[in-house]
Design an enzyme around this catalytic site. Structure first.
Site, mmCIF file in Angstrom:
data_model
loop_
_atom_site.group_PDB
_atom_site.id
_atom_site.type_symbol
_atom_site.label_atom_id
_atom_site.label_comp_id
_atom_site.label_asym_id
_atom_site.label_seq_id
_atom_site.Cartn_x
_atom_site.Cartn_y
_atom_site.Cartn_z
ATOM 1 N N ASN A 1 -2.522 13.030 -2.911
ATOM 2 C CA ASN A 1 -3.592 13.540 -3.778
ATOM 3 C C ASN A 1 -3.991 14.953 -3.385
ATOM 4 O O ASN A 1 -4.245 15.809 -4.247
ATOM 5 C CB ASN A 1 -4.815 12.624 -3.718
ATOM 6 C CG ASN A 1 -4.686 11.427 -4.646
ATOM 7 O OD1 ASN A 1 -4.038 11.509 -5.683
ATOM 8 N ND2 ASN A 1 -5.293 10.316 -4.274
ATOM 9 N N ASP B 1 0.852 -1.171 0.000
ATOM 10 C CA ASP B 1 0.000 0.000 0.000
ATOM 11 C C ASP B 1 0.901 1.238 0.000
ATOM 12 O O ASP B 1 1.864 1.333 0.779
ATOM 13 C CB ASP B 1 -0.898 -0.003 1.241
ATOM 14 C CG ASP B 1 -1.831 1.178 1.266
ATOM 15 O OD1 ASP B 1 -2.968 1.019 0.772
ATOM 16 O OD2 ASP B 1 -1.449 2.242 1.790
ATOM 17 N N ASP C 1 -2.577 9.688 -9.958
ATOM 18 C CA ASP C 1 -2.667 8.643 -10.984
ATOM 19 C C ASP C 1 -1.294 8.355 -11.579
ATOM 20 O O ASP C 1 -0.962 7.187 -11.856
ATOM 21 C CB ASP C 1 -3.638 9.086 -12.085
ATOM 22 C CG ASP C 1 -5.077 9.126 -11.623
ATOM 23 O OD1 ASP C 1 -5.373 8.526 -10.552
ATOM 24 O OD2 ASP C 1 -5.919 9.757 -12.299
ATOM 25 N N GLU D 1 -4.970 2.320 -3.806
ATOM 26 C CA GLU D 1 -3.512 2.436 -3.844
ATOM 27 C C GLU D 1 -2.839 1.164 -3.378
ATOM 28 O O GLU D 1 -1.672 1.158 -3.021
ATOM 29 C CB GLU D 1 -3.039 3.616 -2.983
ATOM 30 C CG GLU D 1 -3.292 3.455 -1.481
ATOM 31 C CD GLU D 1 -4.647 3.970 -1.054
ATOM 32 O OE1 GLU D 1 -4.853 4.232 0.117
ATOM 33 O OE2 GLU D 1 -5.549 4.114 -1.937
#
Length: 621
Positions: free
Chosen positions: A504, A496, A513, A540
């Protein structure tokens, strides 16, 4: 129609004569006019005789003088006392001495025993004299007795009888001239009606043999049953055919009437194809047929007393049932139903009078029977018209079918010629079209295969990272687990990206992304050589399956991956982004319970790496 008109012309005077004549039902004697030709006589008193078999000429004084006589109006119902023995008394007085002798007729024939005794102008303490039936007039339908000579003023009649069927006592006093005229007219009319019935029976029997149609056979049997019933009820059979045979004294009328009801029910059922009707009508008809057959057997072989009462009830049910069936067919557009309705209504309008009088509901009258036999004759003529209508309809259907068949043949010939022409034209274009369509088909198959491959790929891979998606990972993990051999190890590596939400928020989702794609490529690069599958497990999260390697090897592999992710440079839109990854590791050697257990263990190990400071590899406990 001509036959019907002639029948009505012949029968109407007879019916009018039968219905005429004064009847006095109030007194204990019949006051008659000496000059009248035909006069009805009423029974005034009755004695139920339990010792009838012992009755002799010597018992007559005791019978006459006994105090057990009942007024006829006060006596119990005697119509249905089948097999009972009775005495009847009637006194006749004329208003003046008779100018000519008188005859007494009894127009009923179903007595197992009948004896008539008379006293002319008062018995004066003497025993009545037995009166034999006269044979002076040859074979006659009713019982005829020479009742009183010319000059008589009164006569007492004592009749001792045992009933063999329903009990009816129609008594009539005649002059000899009036009786002979009436009897000849009656025989003429009955003979004409029975002759018509016989002719129709023979005609339909020929049709039944020619057409091989069971409906005609049923109709012929019905006509035969009507003839037997009419011969029985009218007395012609008793007078000329079977005579005084014991089986005819009450044992014939019940079975004959049962058959005369059962056969028209079967006739309606087959002619109108009631079996194909929806609802309960077919079931009710079949049940009624079974009951009529059972009644026929009971009336023929057993005691007819109780069975006769059941027969009366069944007759009351059969009348409206067959009328309703015929009316339903008529309303639905079948003209045969109209003829059946009219015929059955005609015969049962008169038949209802006969049945009600034989059941004791109304008084008996001789013209009821005459009207019923006339109704039978008209009914059979109408039913024959119904069968003719059936033949006409079948002929029309055959003609229509032949016309349609000819039309279809002509159309088929035209279609065949057109097909030949189309075939010639088609052959010229067929090879080119086949070649073109084959090329198109091949191209379409190639395109379809490519699309199927693309669809299969998209259904199994993540559109952003190009890694396998979670659904395909779950399928692959289950297959790998089921293929594991004894002693072979399977490891799940779950990772992860640390602080991905903060990434973000700080750099934007396009930057997120970009980082997901870069990390996915590192997972693929470092694990592809040893992993069975690398997939994007969630937002993620990434996951990999390694088969055939022990836990220590996989732990080292995971550590190399973590280090590679940490040391890689990530630049997006002129900005440098630092990324780390936490990883959890679980092995089938430590968690052999199944797929769910090993995934949970890997997830727990990942959670431990997160809570333990992130950017590290943890093994499942």
């Amino acid at each position: 129609m001509v036959v019907l008109l002639l029948l009505l012309i012949c029968v109407f005077p007879w019916l009018a004569e039968a219905a005429a004549g004064p009847i006095d039902q109030t007194g204990r004697s019949n006051q008659l006019q000496a000059a009248s030709g035909q006069q009805r006589v009423e029974i005034t008193s009755v004695l139920i005789d339990p010792e009838a078999p012992k009755t002799t000429q010597q018992r007559l004084p005791a019978v006459v003088q006994t105090g057990n006589w009942l007024a006829f109006s006060e006596a119990p119902d005697l119509v249905n006392r089948i097999g009972g023995s009775f005495w009847f008394h009637s006194r006749i007085e004329w208003d003046q001495p008779l100018p000519t002798a008188r005859l007494l007729t009894i127009d009923w024939w179903y007595f197992e025993h009948l004896a008539v005794y008379i006293c002319r102008d008062g018995c004066d303490g003497e025993a009545p004299t037995r009166l034999p039936a006269t044979g002076r007039f040859g074979t006659t339908i009713p019982y005829v007795f020479e009742l009183a000579p010319a000059g008589s003023r009164s006569v007492d009649i004592y009749m001792q009888l045992t009933s063999g069927a329903k009990l009816v006592m129609p008594l009539t006093v005649w002059t000899e001239h009036e009786f002979l005229e009436h009897n000849s007219q009656r025989l003429l009319v009955l003979g004409a009606m029975l002759g018509i019935m016989v002719v129709m029976m023979l005609y339909n029997a020929i049709l039944a043999g020619y057409l091989r149609d069971p409906v005609y056979a049923i109709y012929v049997l019905y006509i035969l049953s009507v003839i037997i019933y009419s011969l029985s009820m009218s007395g012609l059979g008793h007078a000329w055919i079977w005579g005084n045979a014991s089986w005819s004294m009450g044992r014939l009328i019940g079975p004959a009437s049962s058959v005369a009801f059962a056969l028209p029910l079967l006739f309606f059922y087959r002619l109108l194809n009631v079996a194909s009707w929806p609802g309960l009508t077919p079931v009710i008809c079949r049940a009624m047929l079974v009951i009529w057959v059972l009644l026929f057997v009971a009336l023929l072989l057993l005691d007819p007393g109780m069975a006769t009462e059941v027969e009366d009830v069944m007759a009351l049910v059969s009348f409206p049932l067959l009328l309703g069936i015929a009316l339903r067919a008529w309303i639905s557009g079948n003209r045969i139903g109209m003829y059946l309705f009219i015929g059955w209504l005609l015969v049962n309008s008169a038949g209802a009078l006969v049945m009600l009088s034989l059941s004791g509901v109304i008084d008996w009258n001789n013209w009821y029977l005459a009207l019923q036999i006339l109704g039978f004759t008209v009914e059979l003529l109408v039913f024959s018209v119904a069968l003719a209508e059936r033949i006409h309809r079948e002929r029309q259907e055959r003609d229509h079918a032949q016309q349609m068949s000819l039309q279809y043949l002509q159309e088929a010939a035209l279609a065949r010629d057109l097909a030949y022409q189309v075939e010639r034209d088609a052959k010229l274009r067929l090879e080119d079209e086949v070649s073109a369509r084959t090329s198109e088909l091949q191209e379409a198959m190639l395109t379809l295969e490519e699309l199927n491959e693309q669809l299969d790929y998209r259904s199994k891979h993540d559109s952003l990272t190009g890694l396998a998606n979670r659904r395909y990972f779950d399928t692959c993990l289950s297959e790998c687990w089921s293929e594991l051999r004894a002693g072979e190890s399977l490891c799940v590596i779950m990772g992860d990206i640390d602080h991905f939400k903060l990434l973000n928020d700080n750099y934007g989702h396009p930057a997120g992304d970009y980082c997901l794609v870069e990390v996915a490529q590192l997972w693929q690069r470092w694990l592809a050589q040893h992993a069975r599958l690398v997939a994007r497990y969630g937002g993620e999260e990434f996951i990999a399956i390694v088969v055939g390697r022990d836990e220590d090897f996989c732990n080292g592999l995971a550590e190399q991956l973590r280090s590679a992710i940490e040391s890689a440079r990530y630049r997006y839109d002129g900005q440098t982004i630092h990324i780390t990854c936490s990883l959890g590791l679980a092995s089938s050697a430590q968690h052999p319970q199944g797929v769910v257990d090993i995934l949970k263990a890997a997830d727990d190990a990942l959670y431990a790496a997160k809570t333990g400071g992130r950017n590290q590899v943890r093994r499942a406990a």
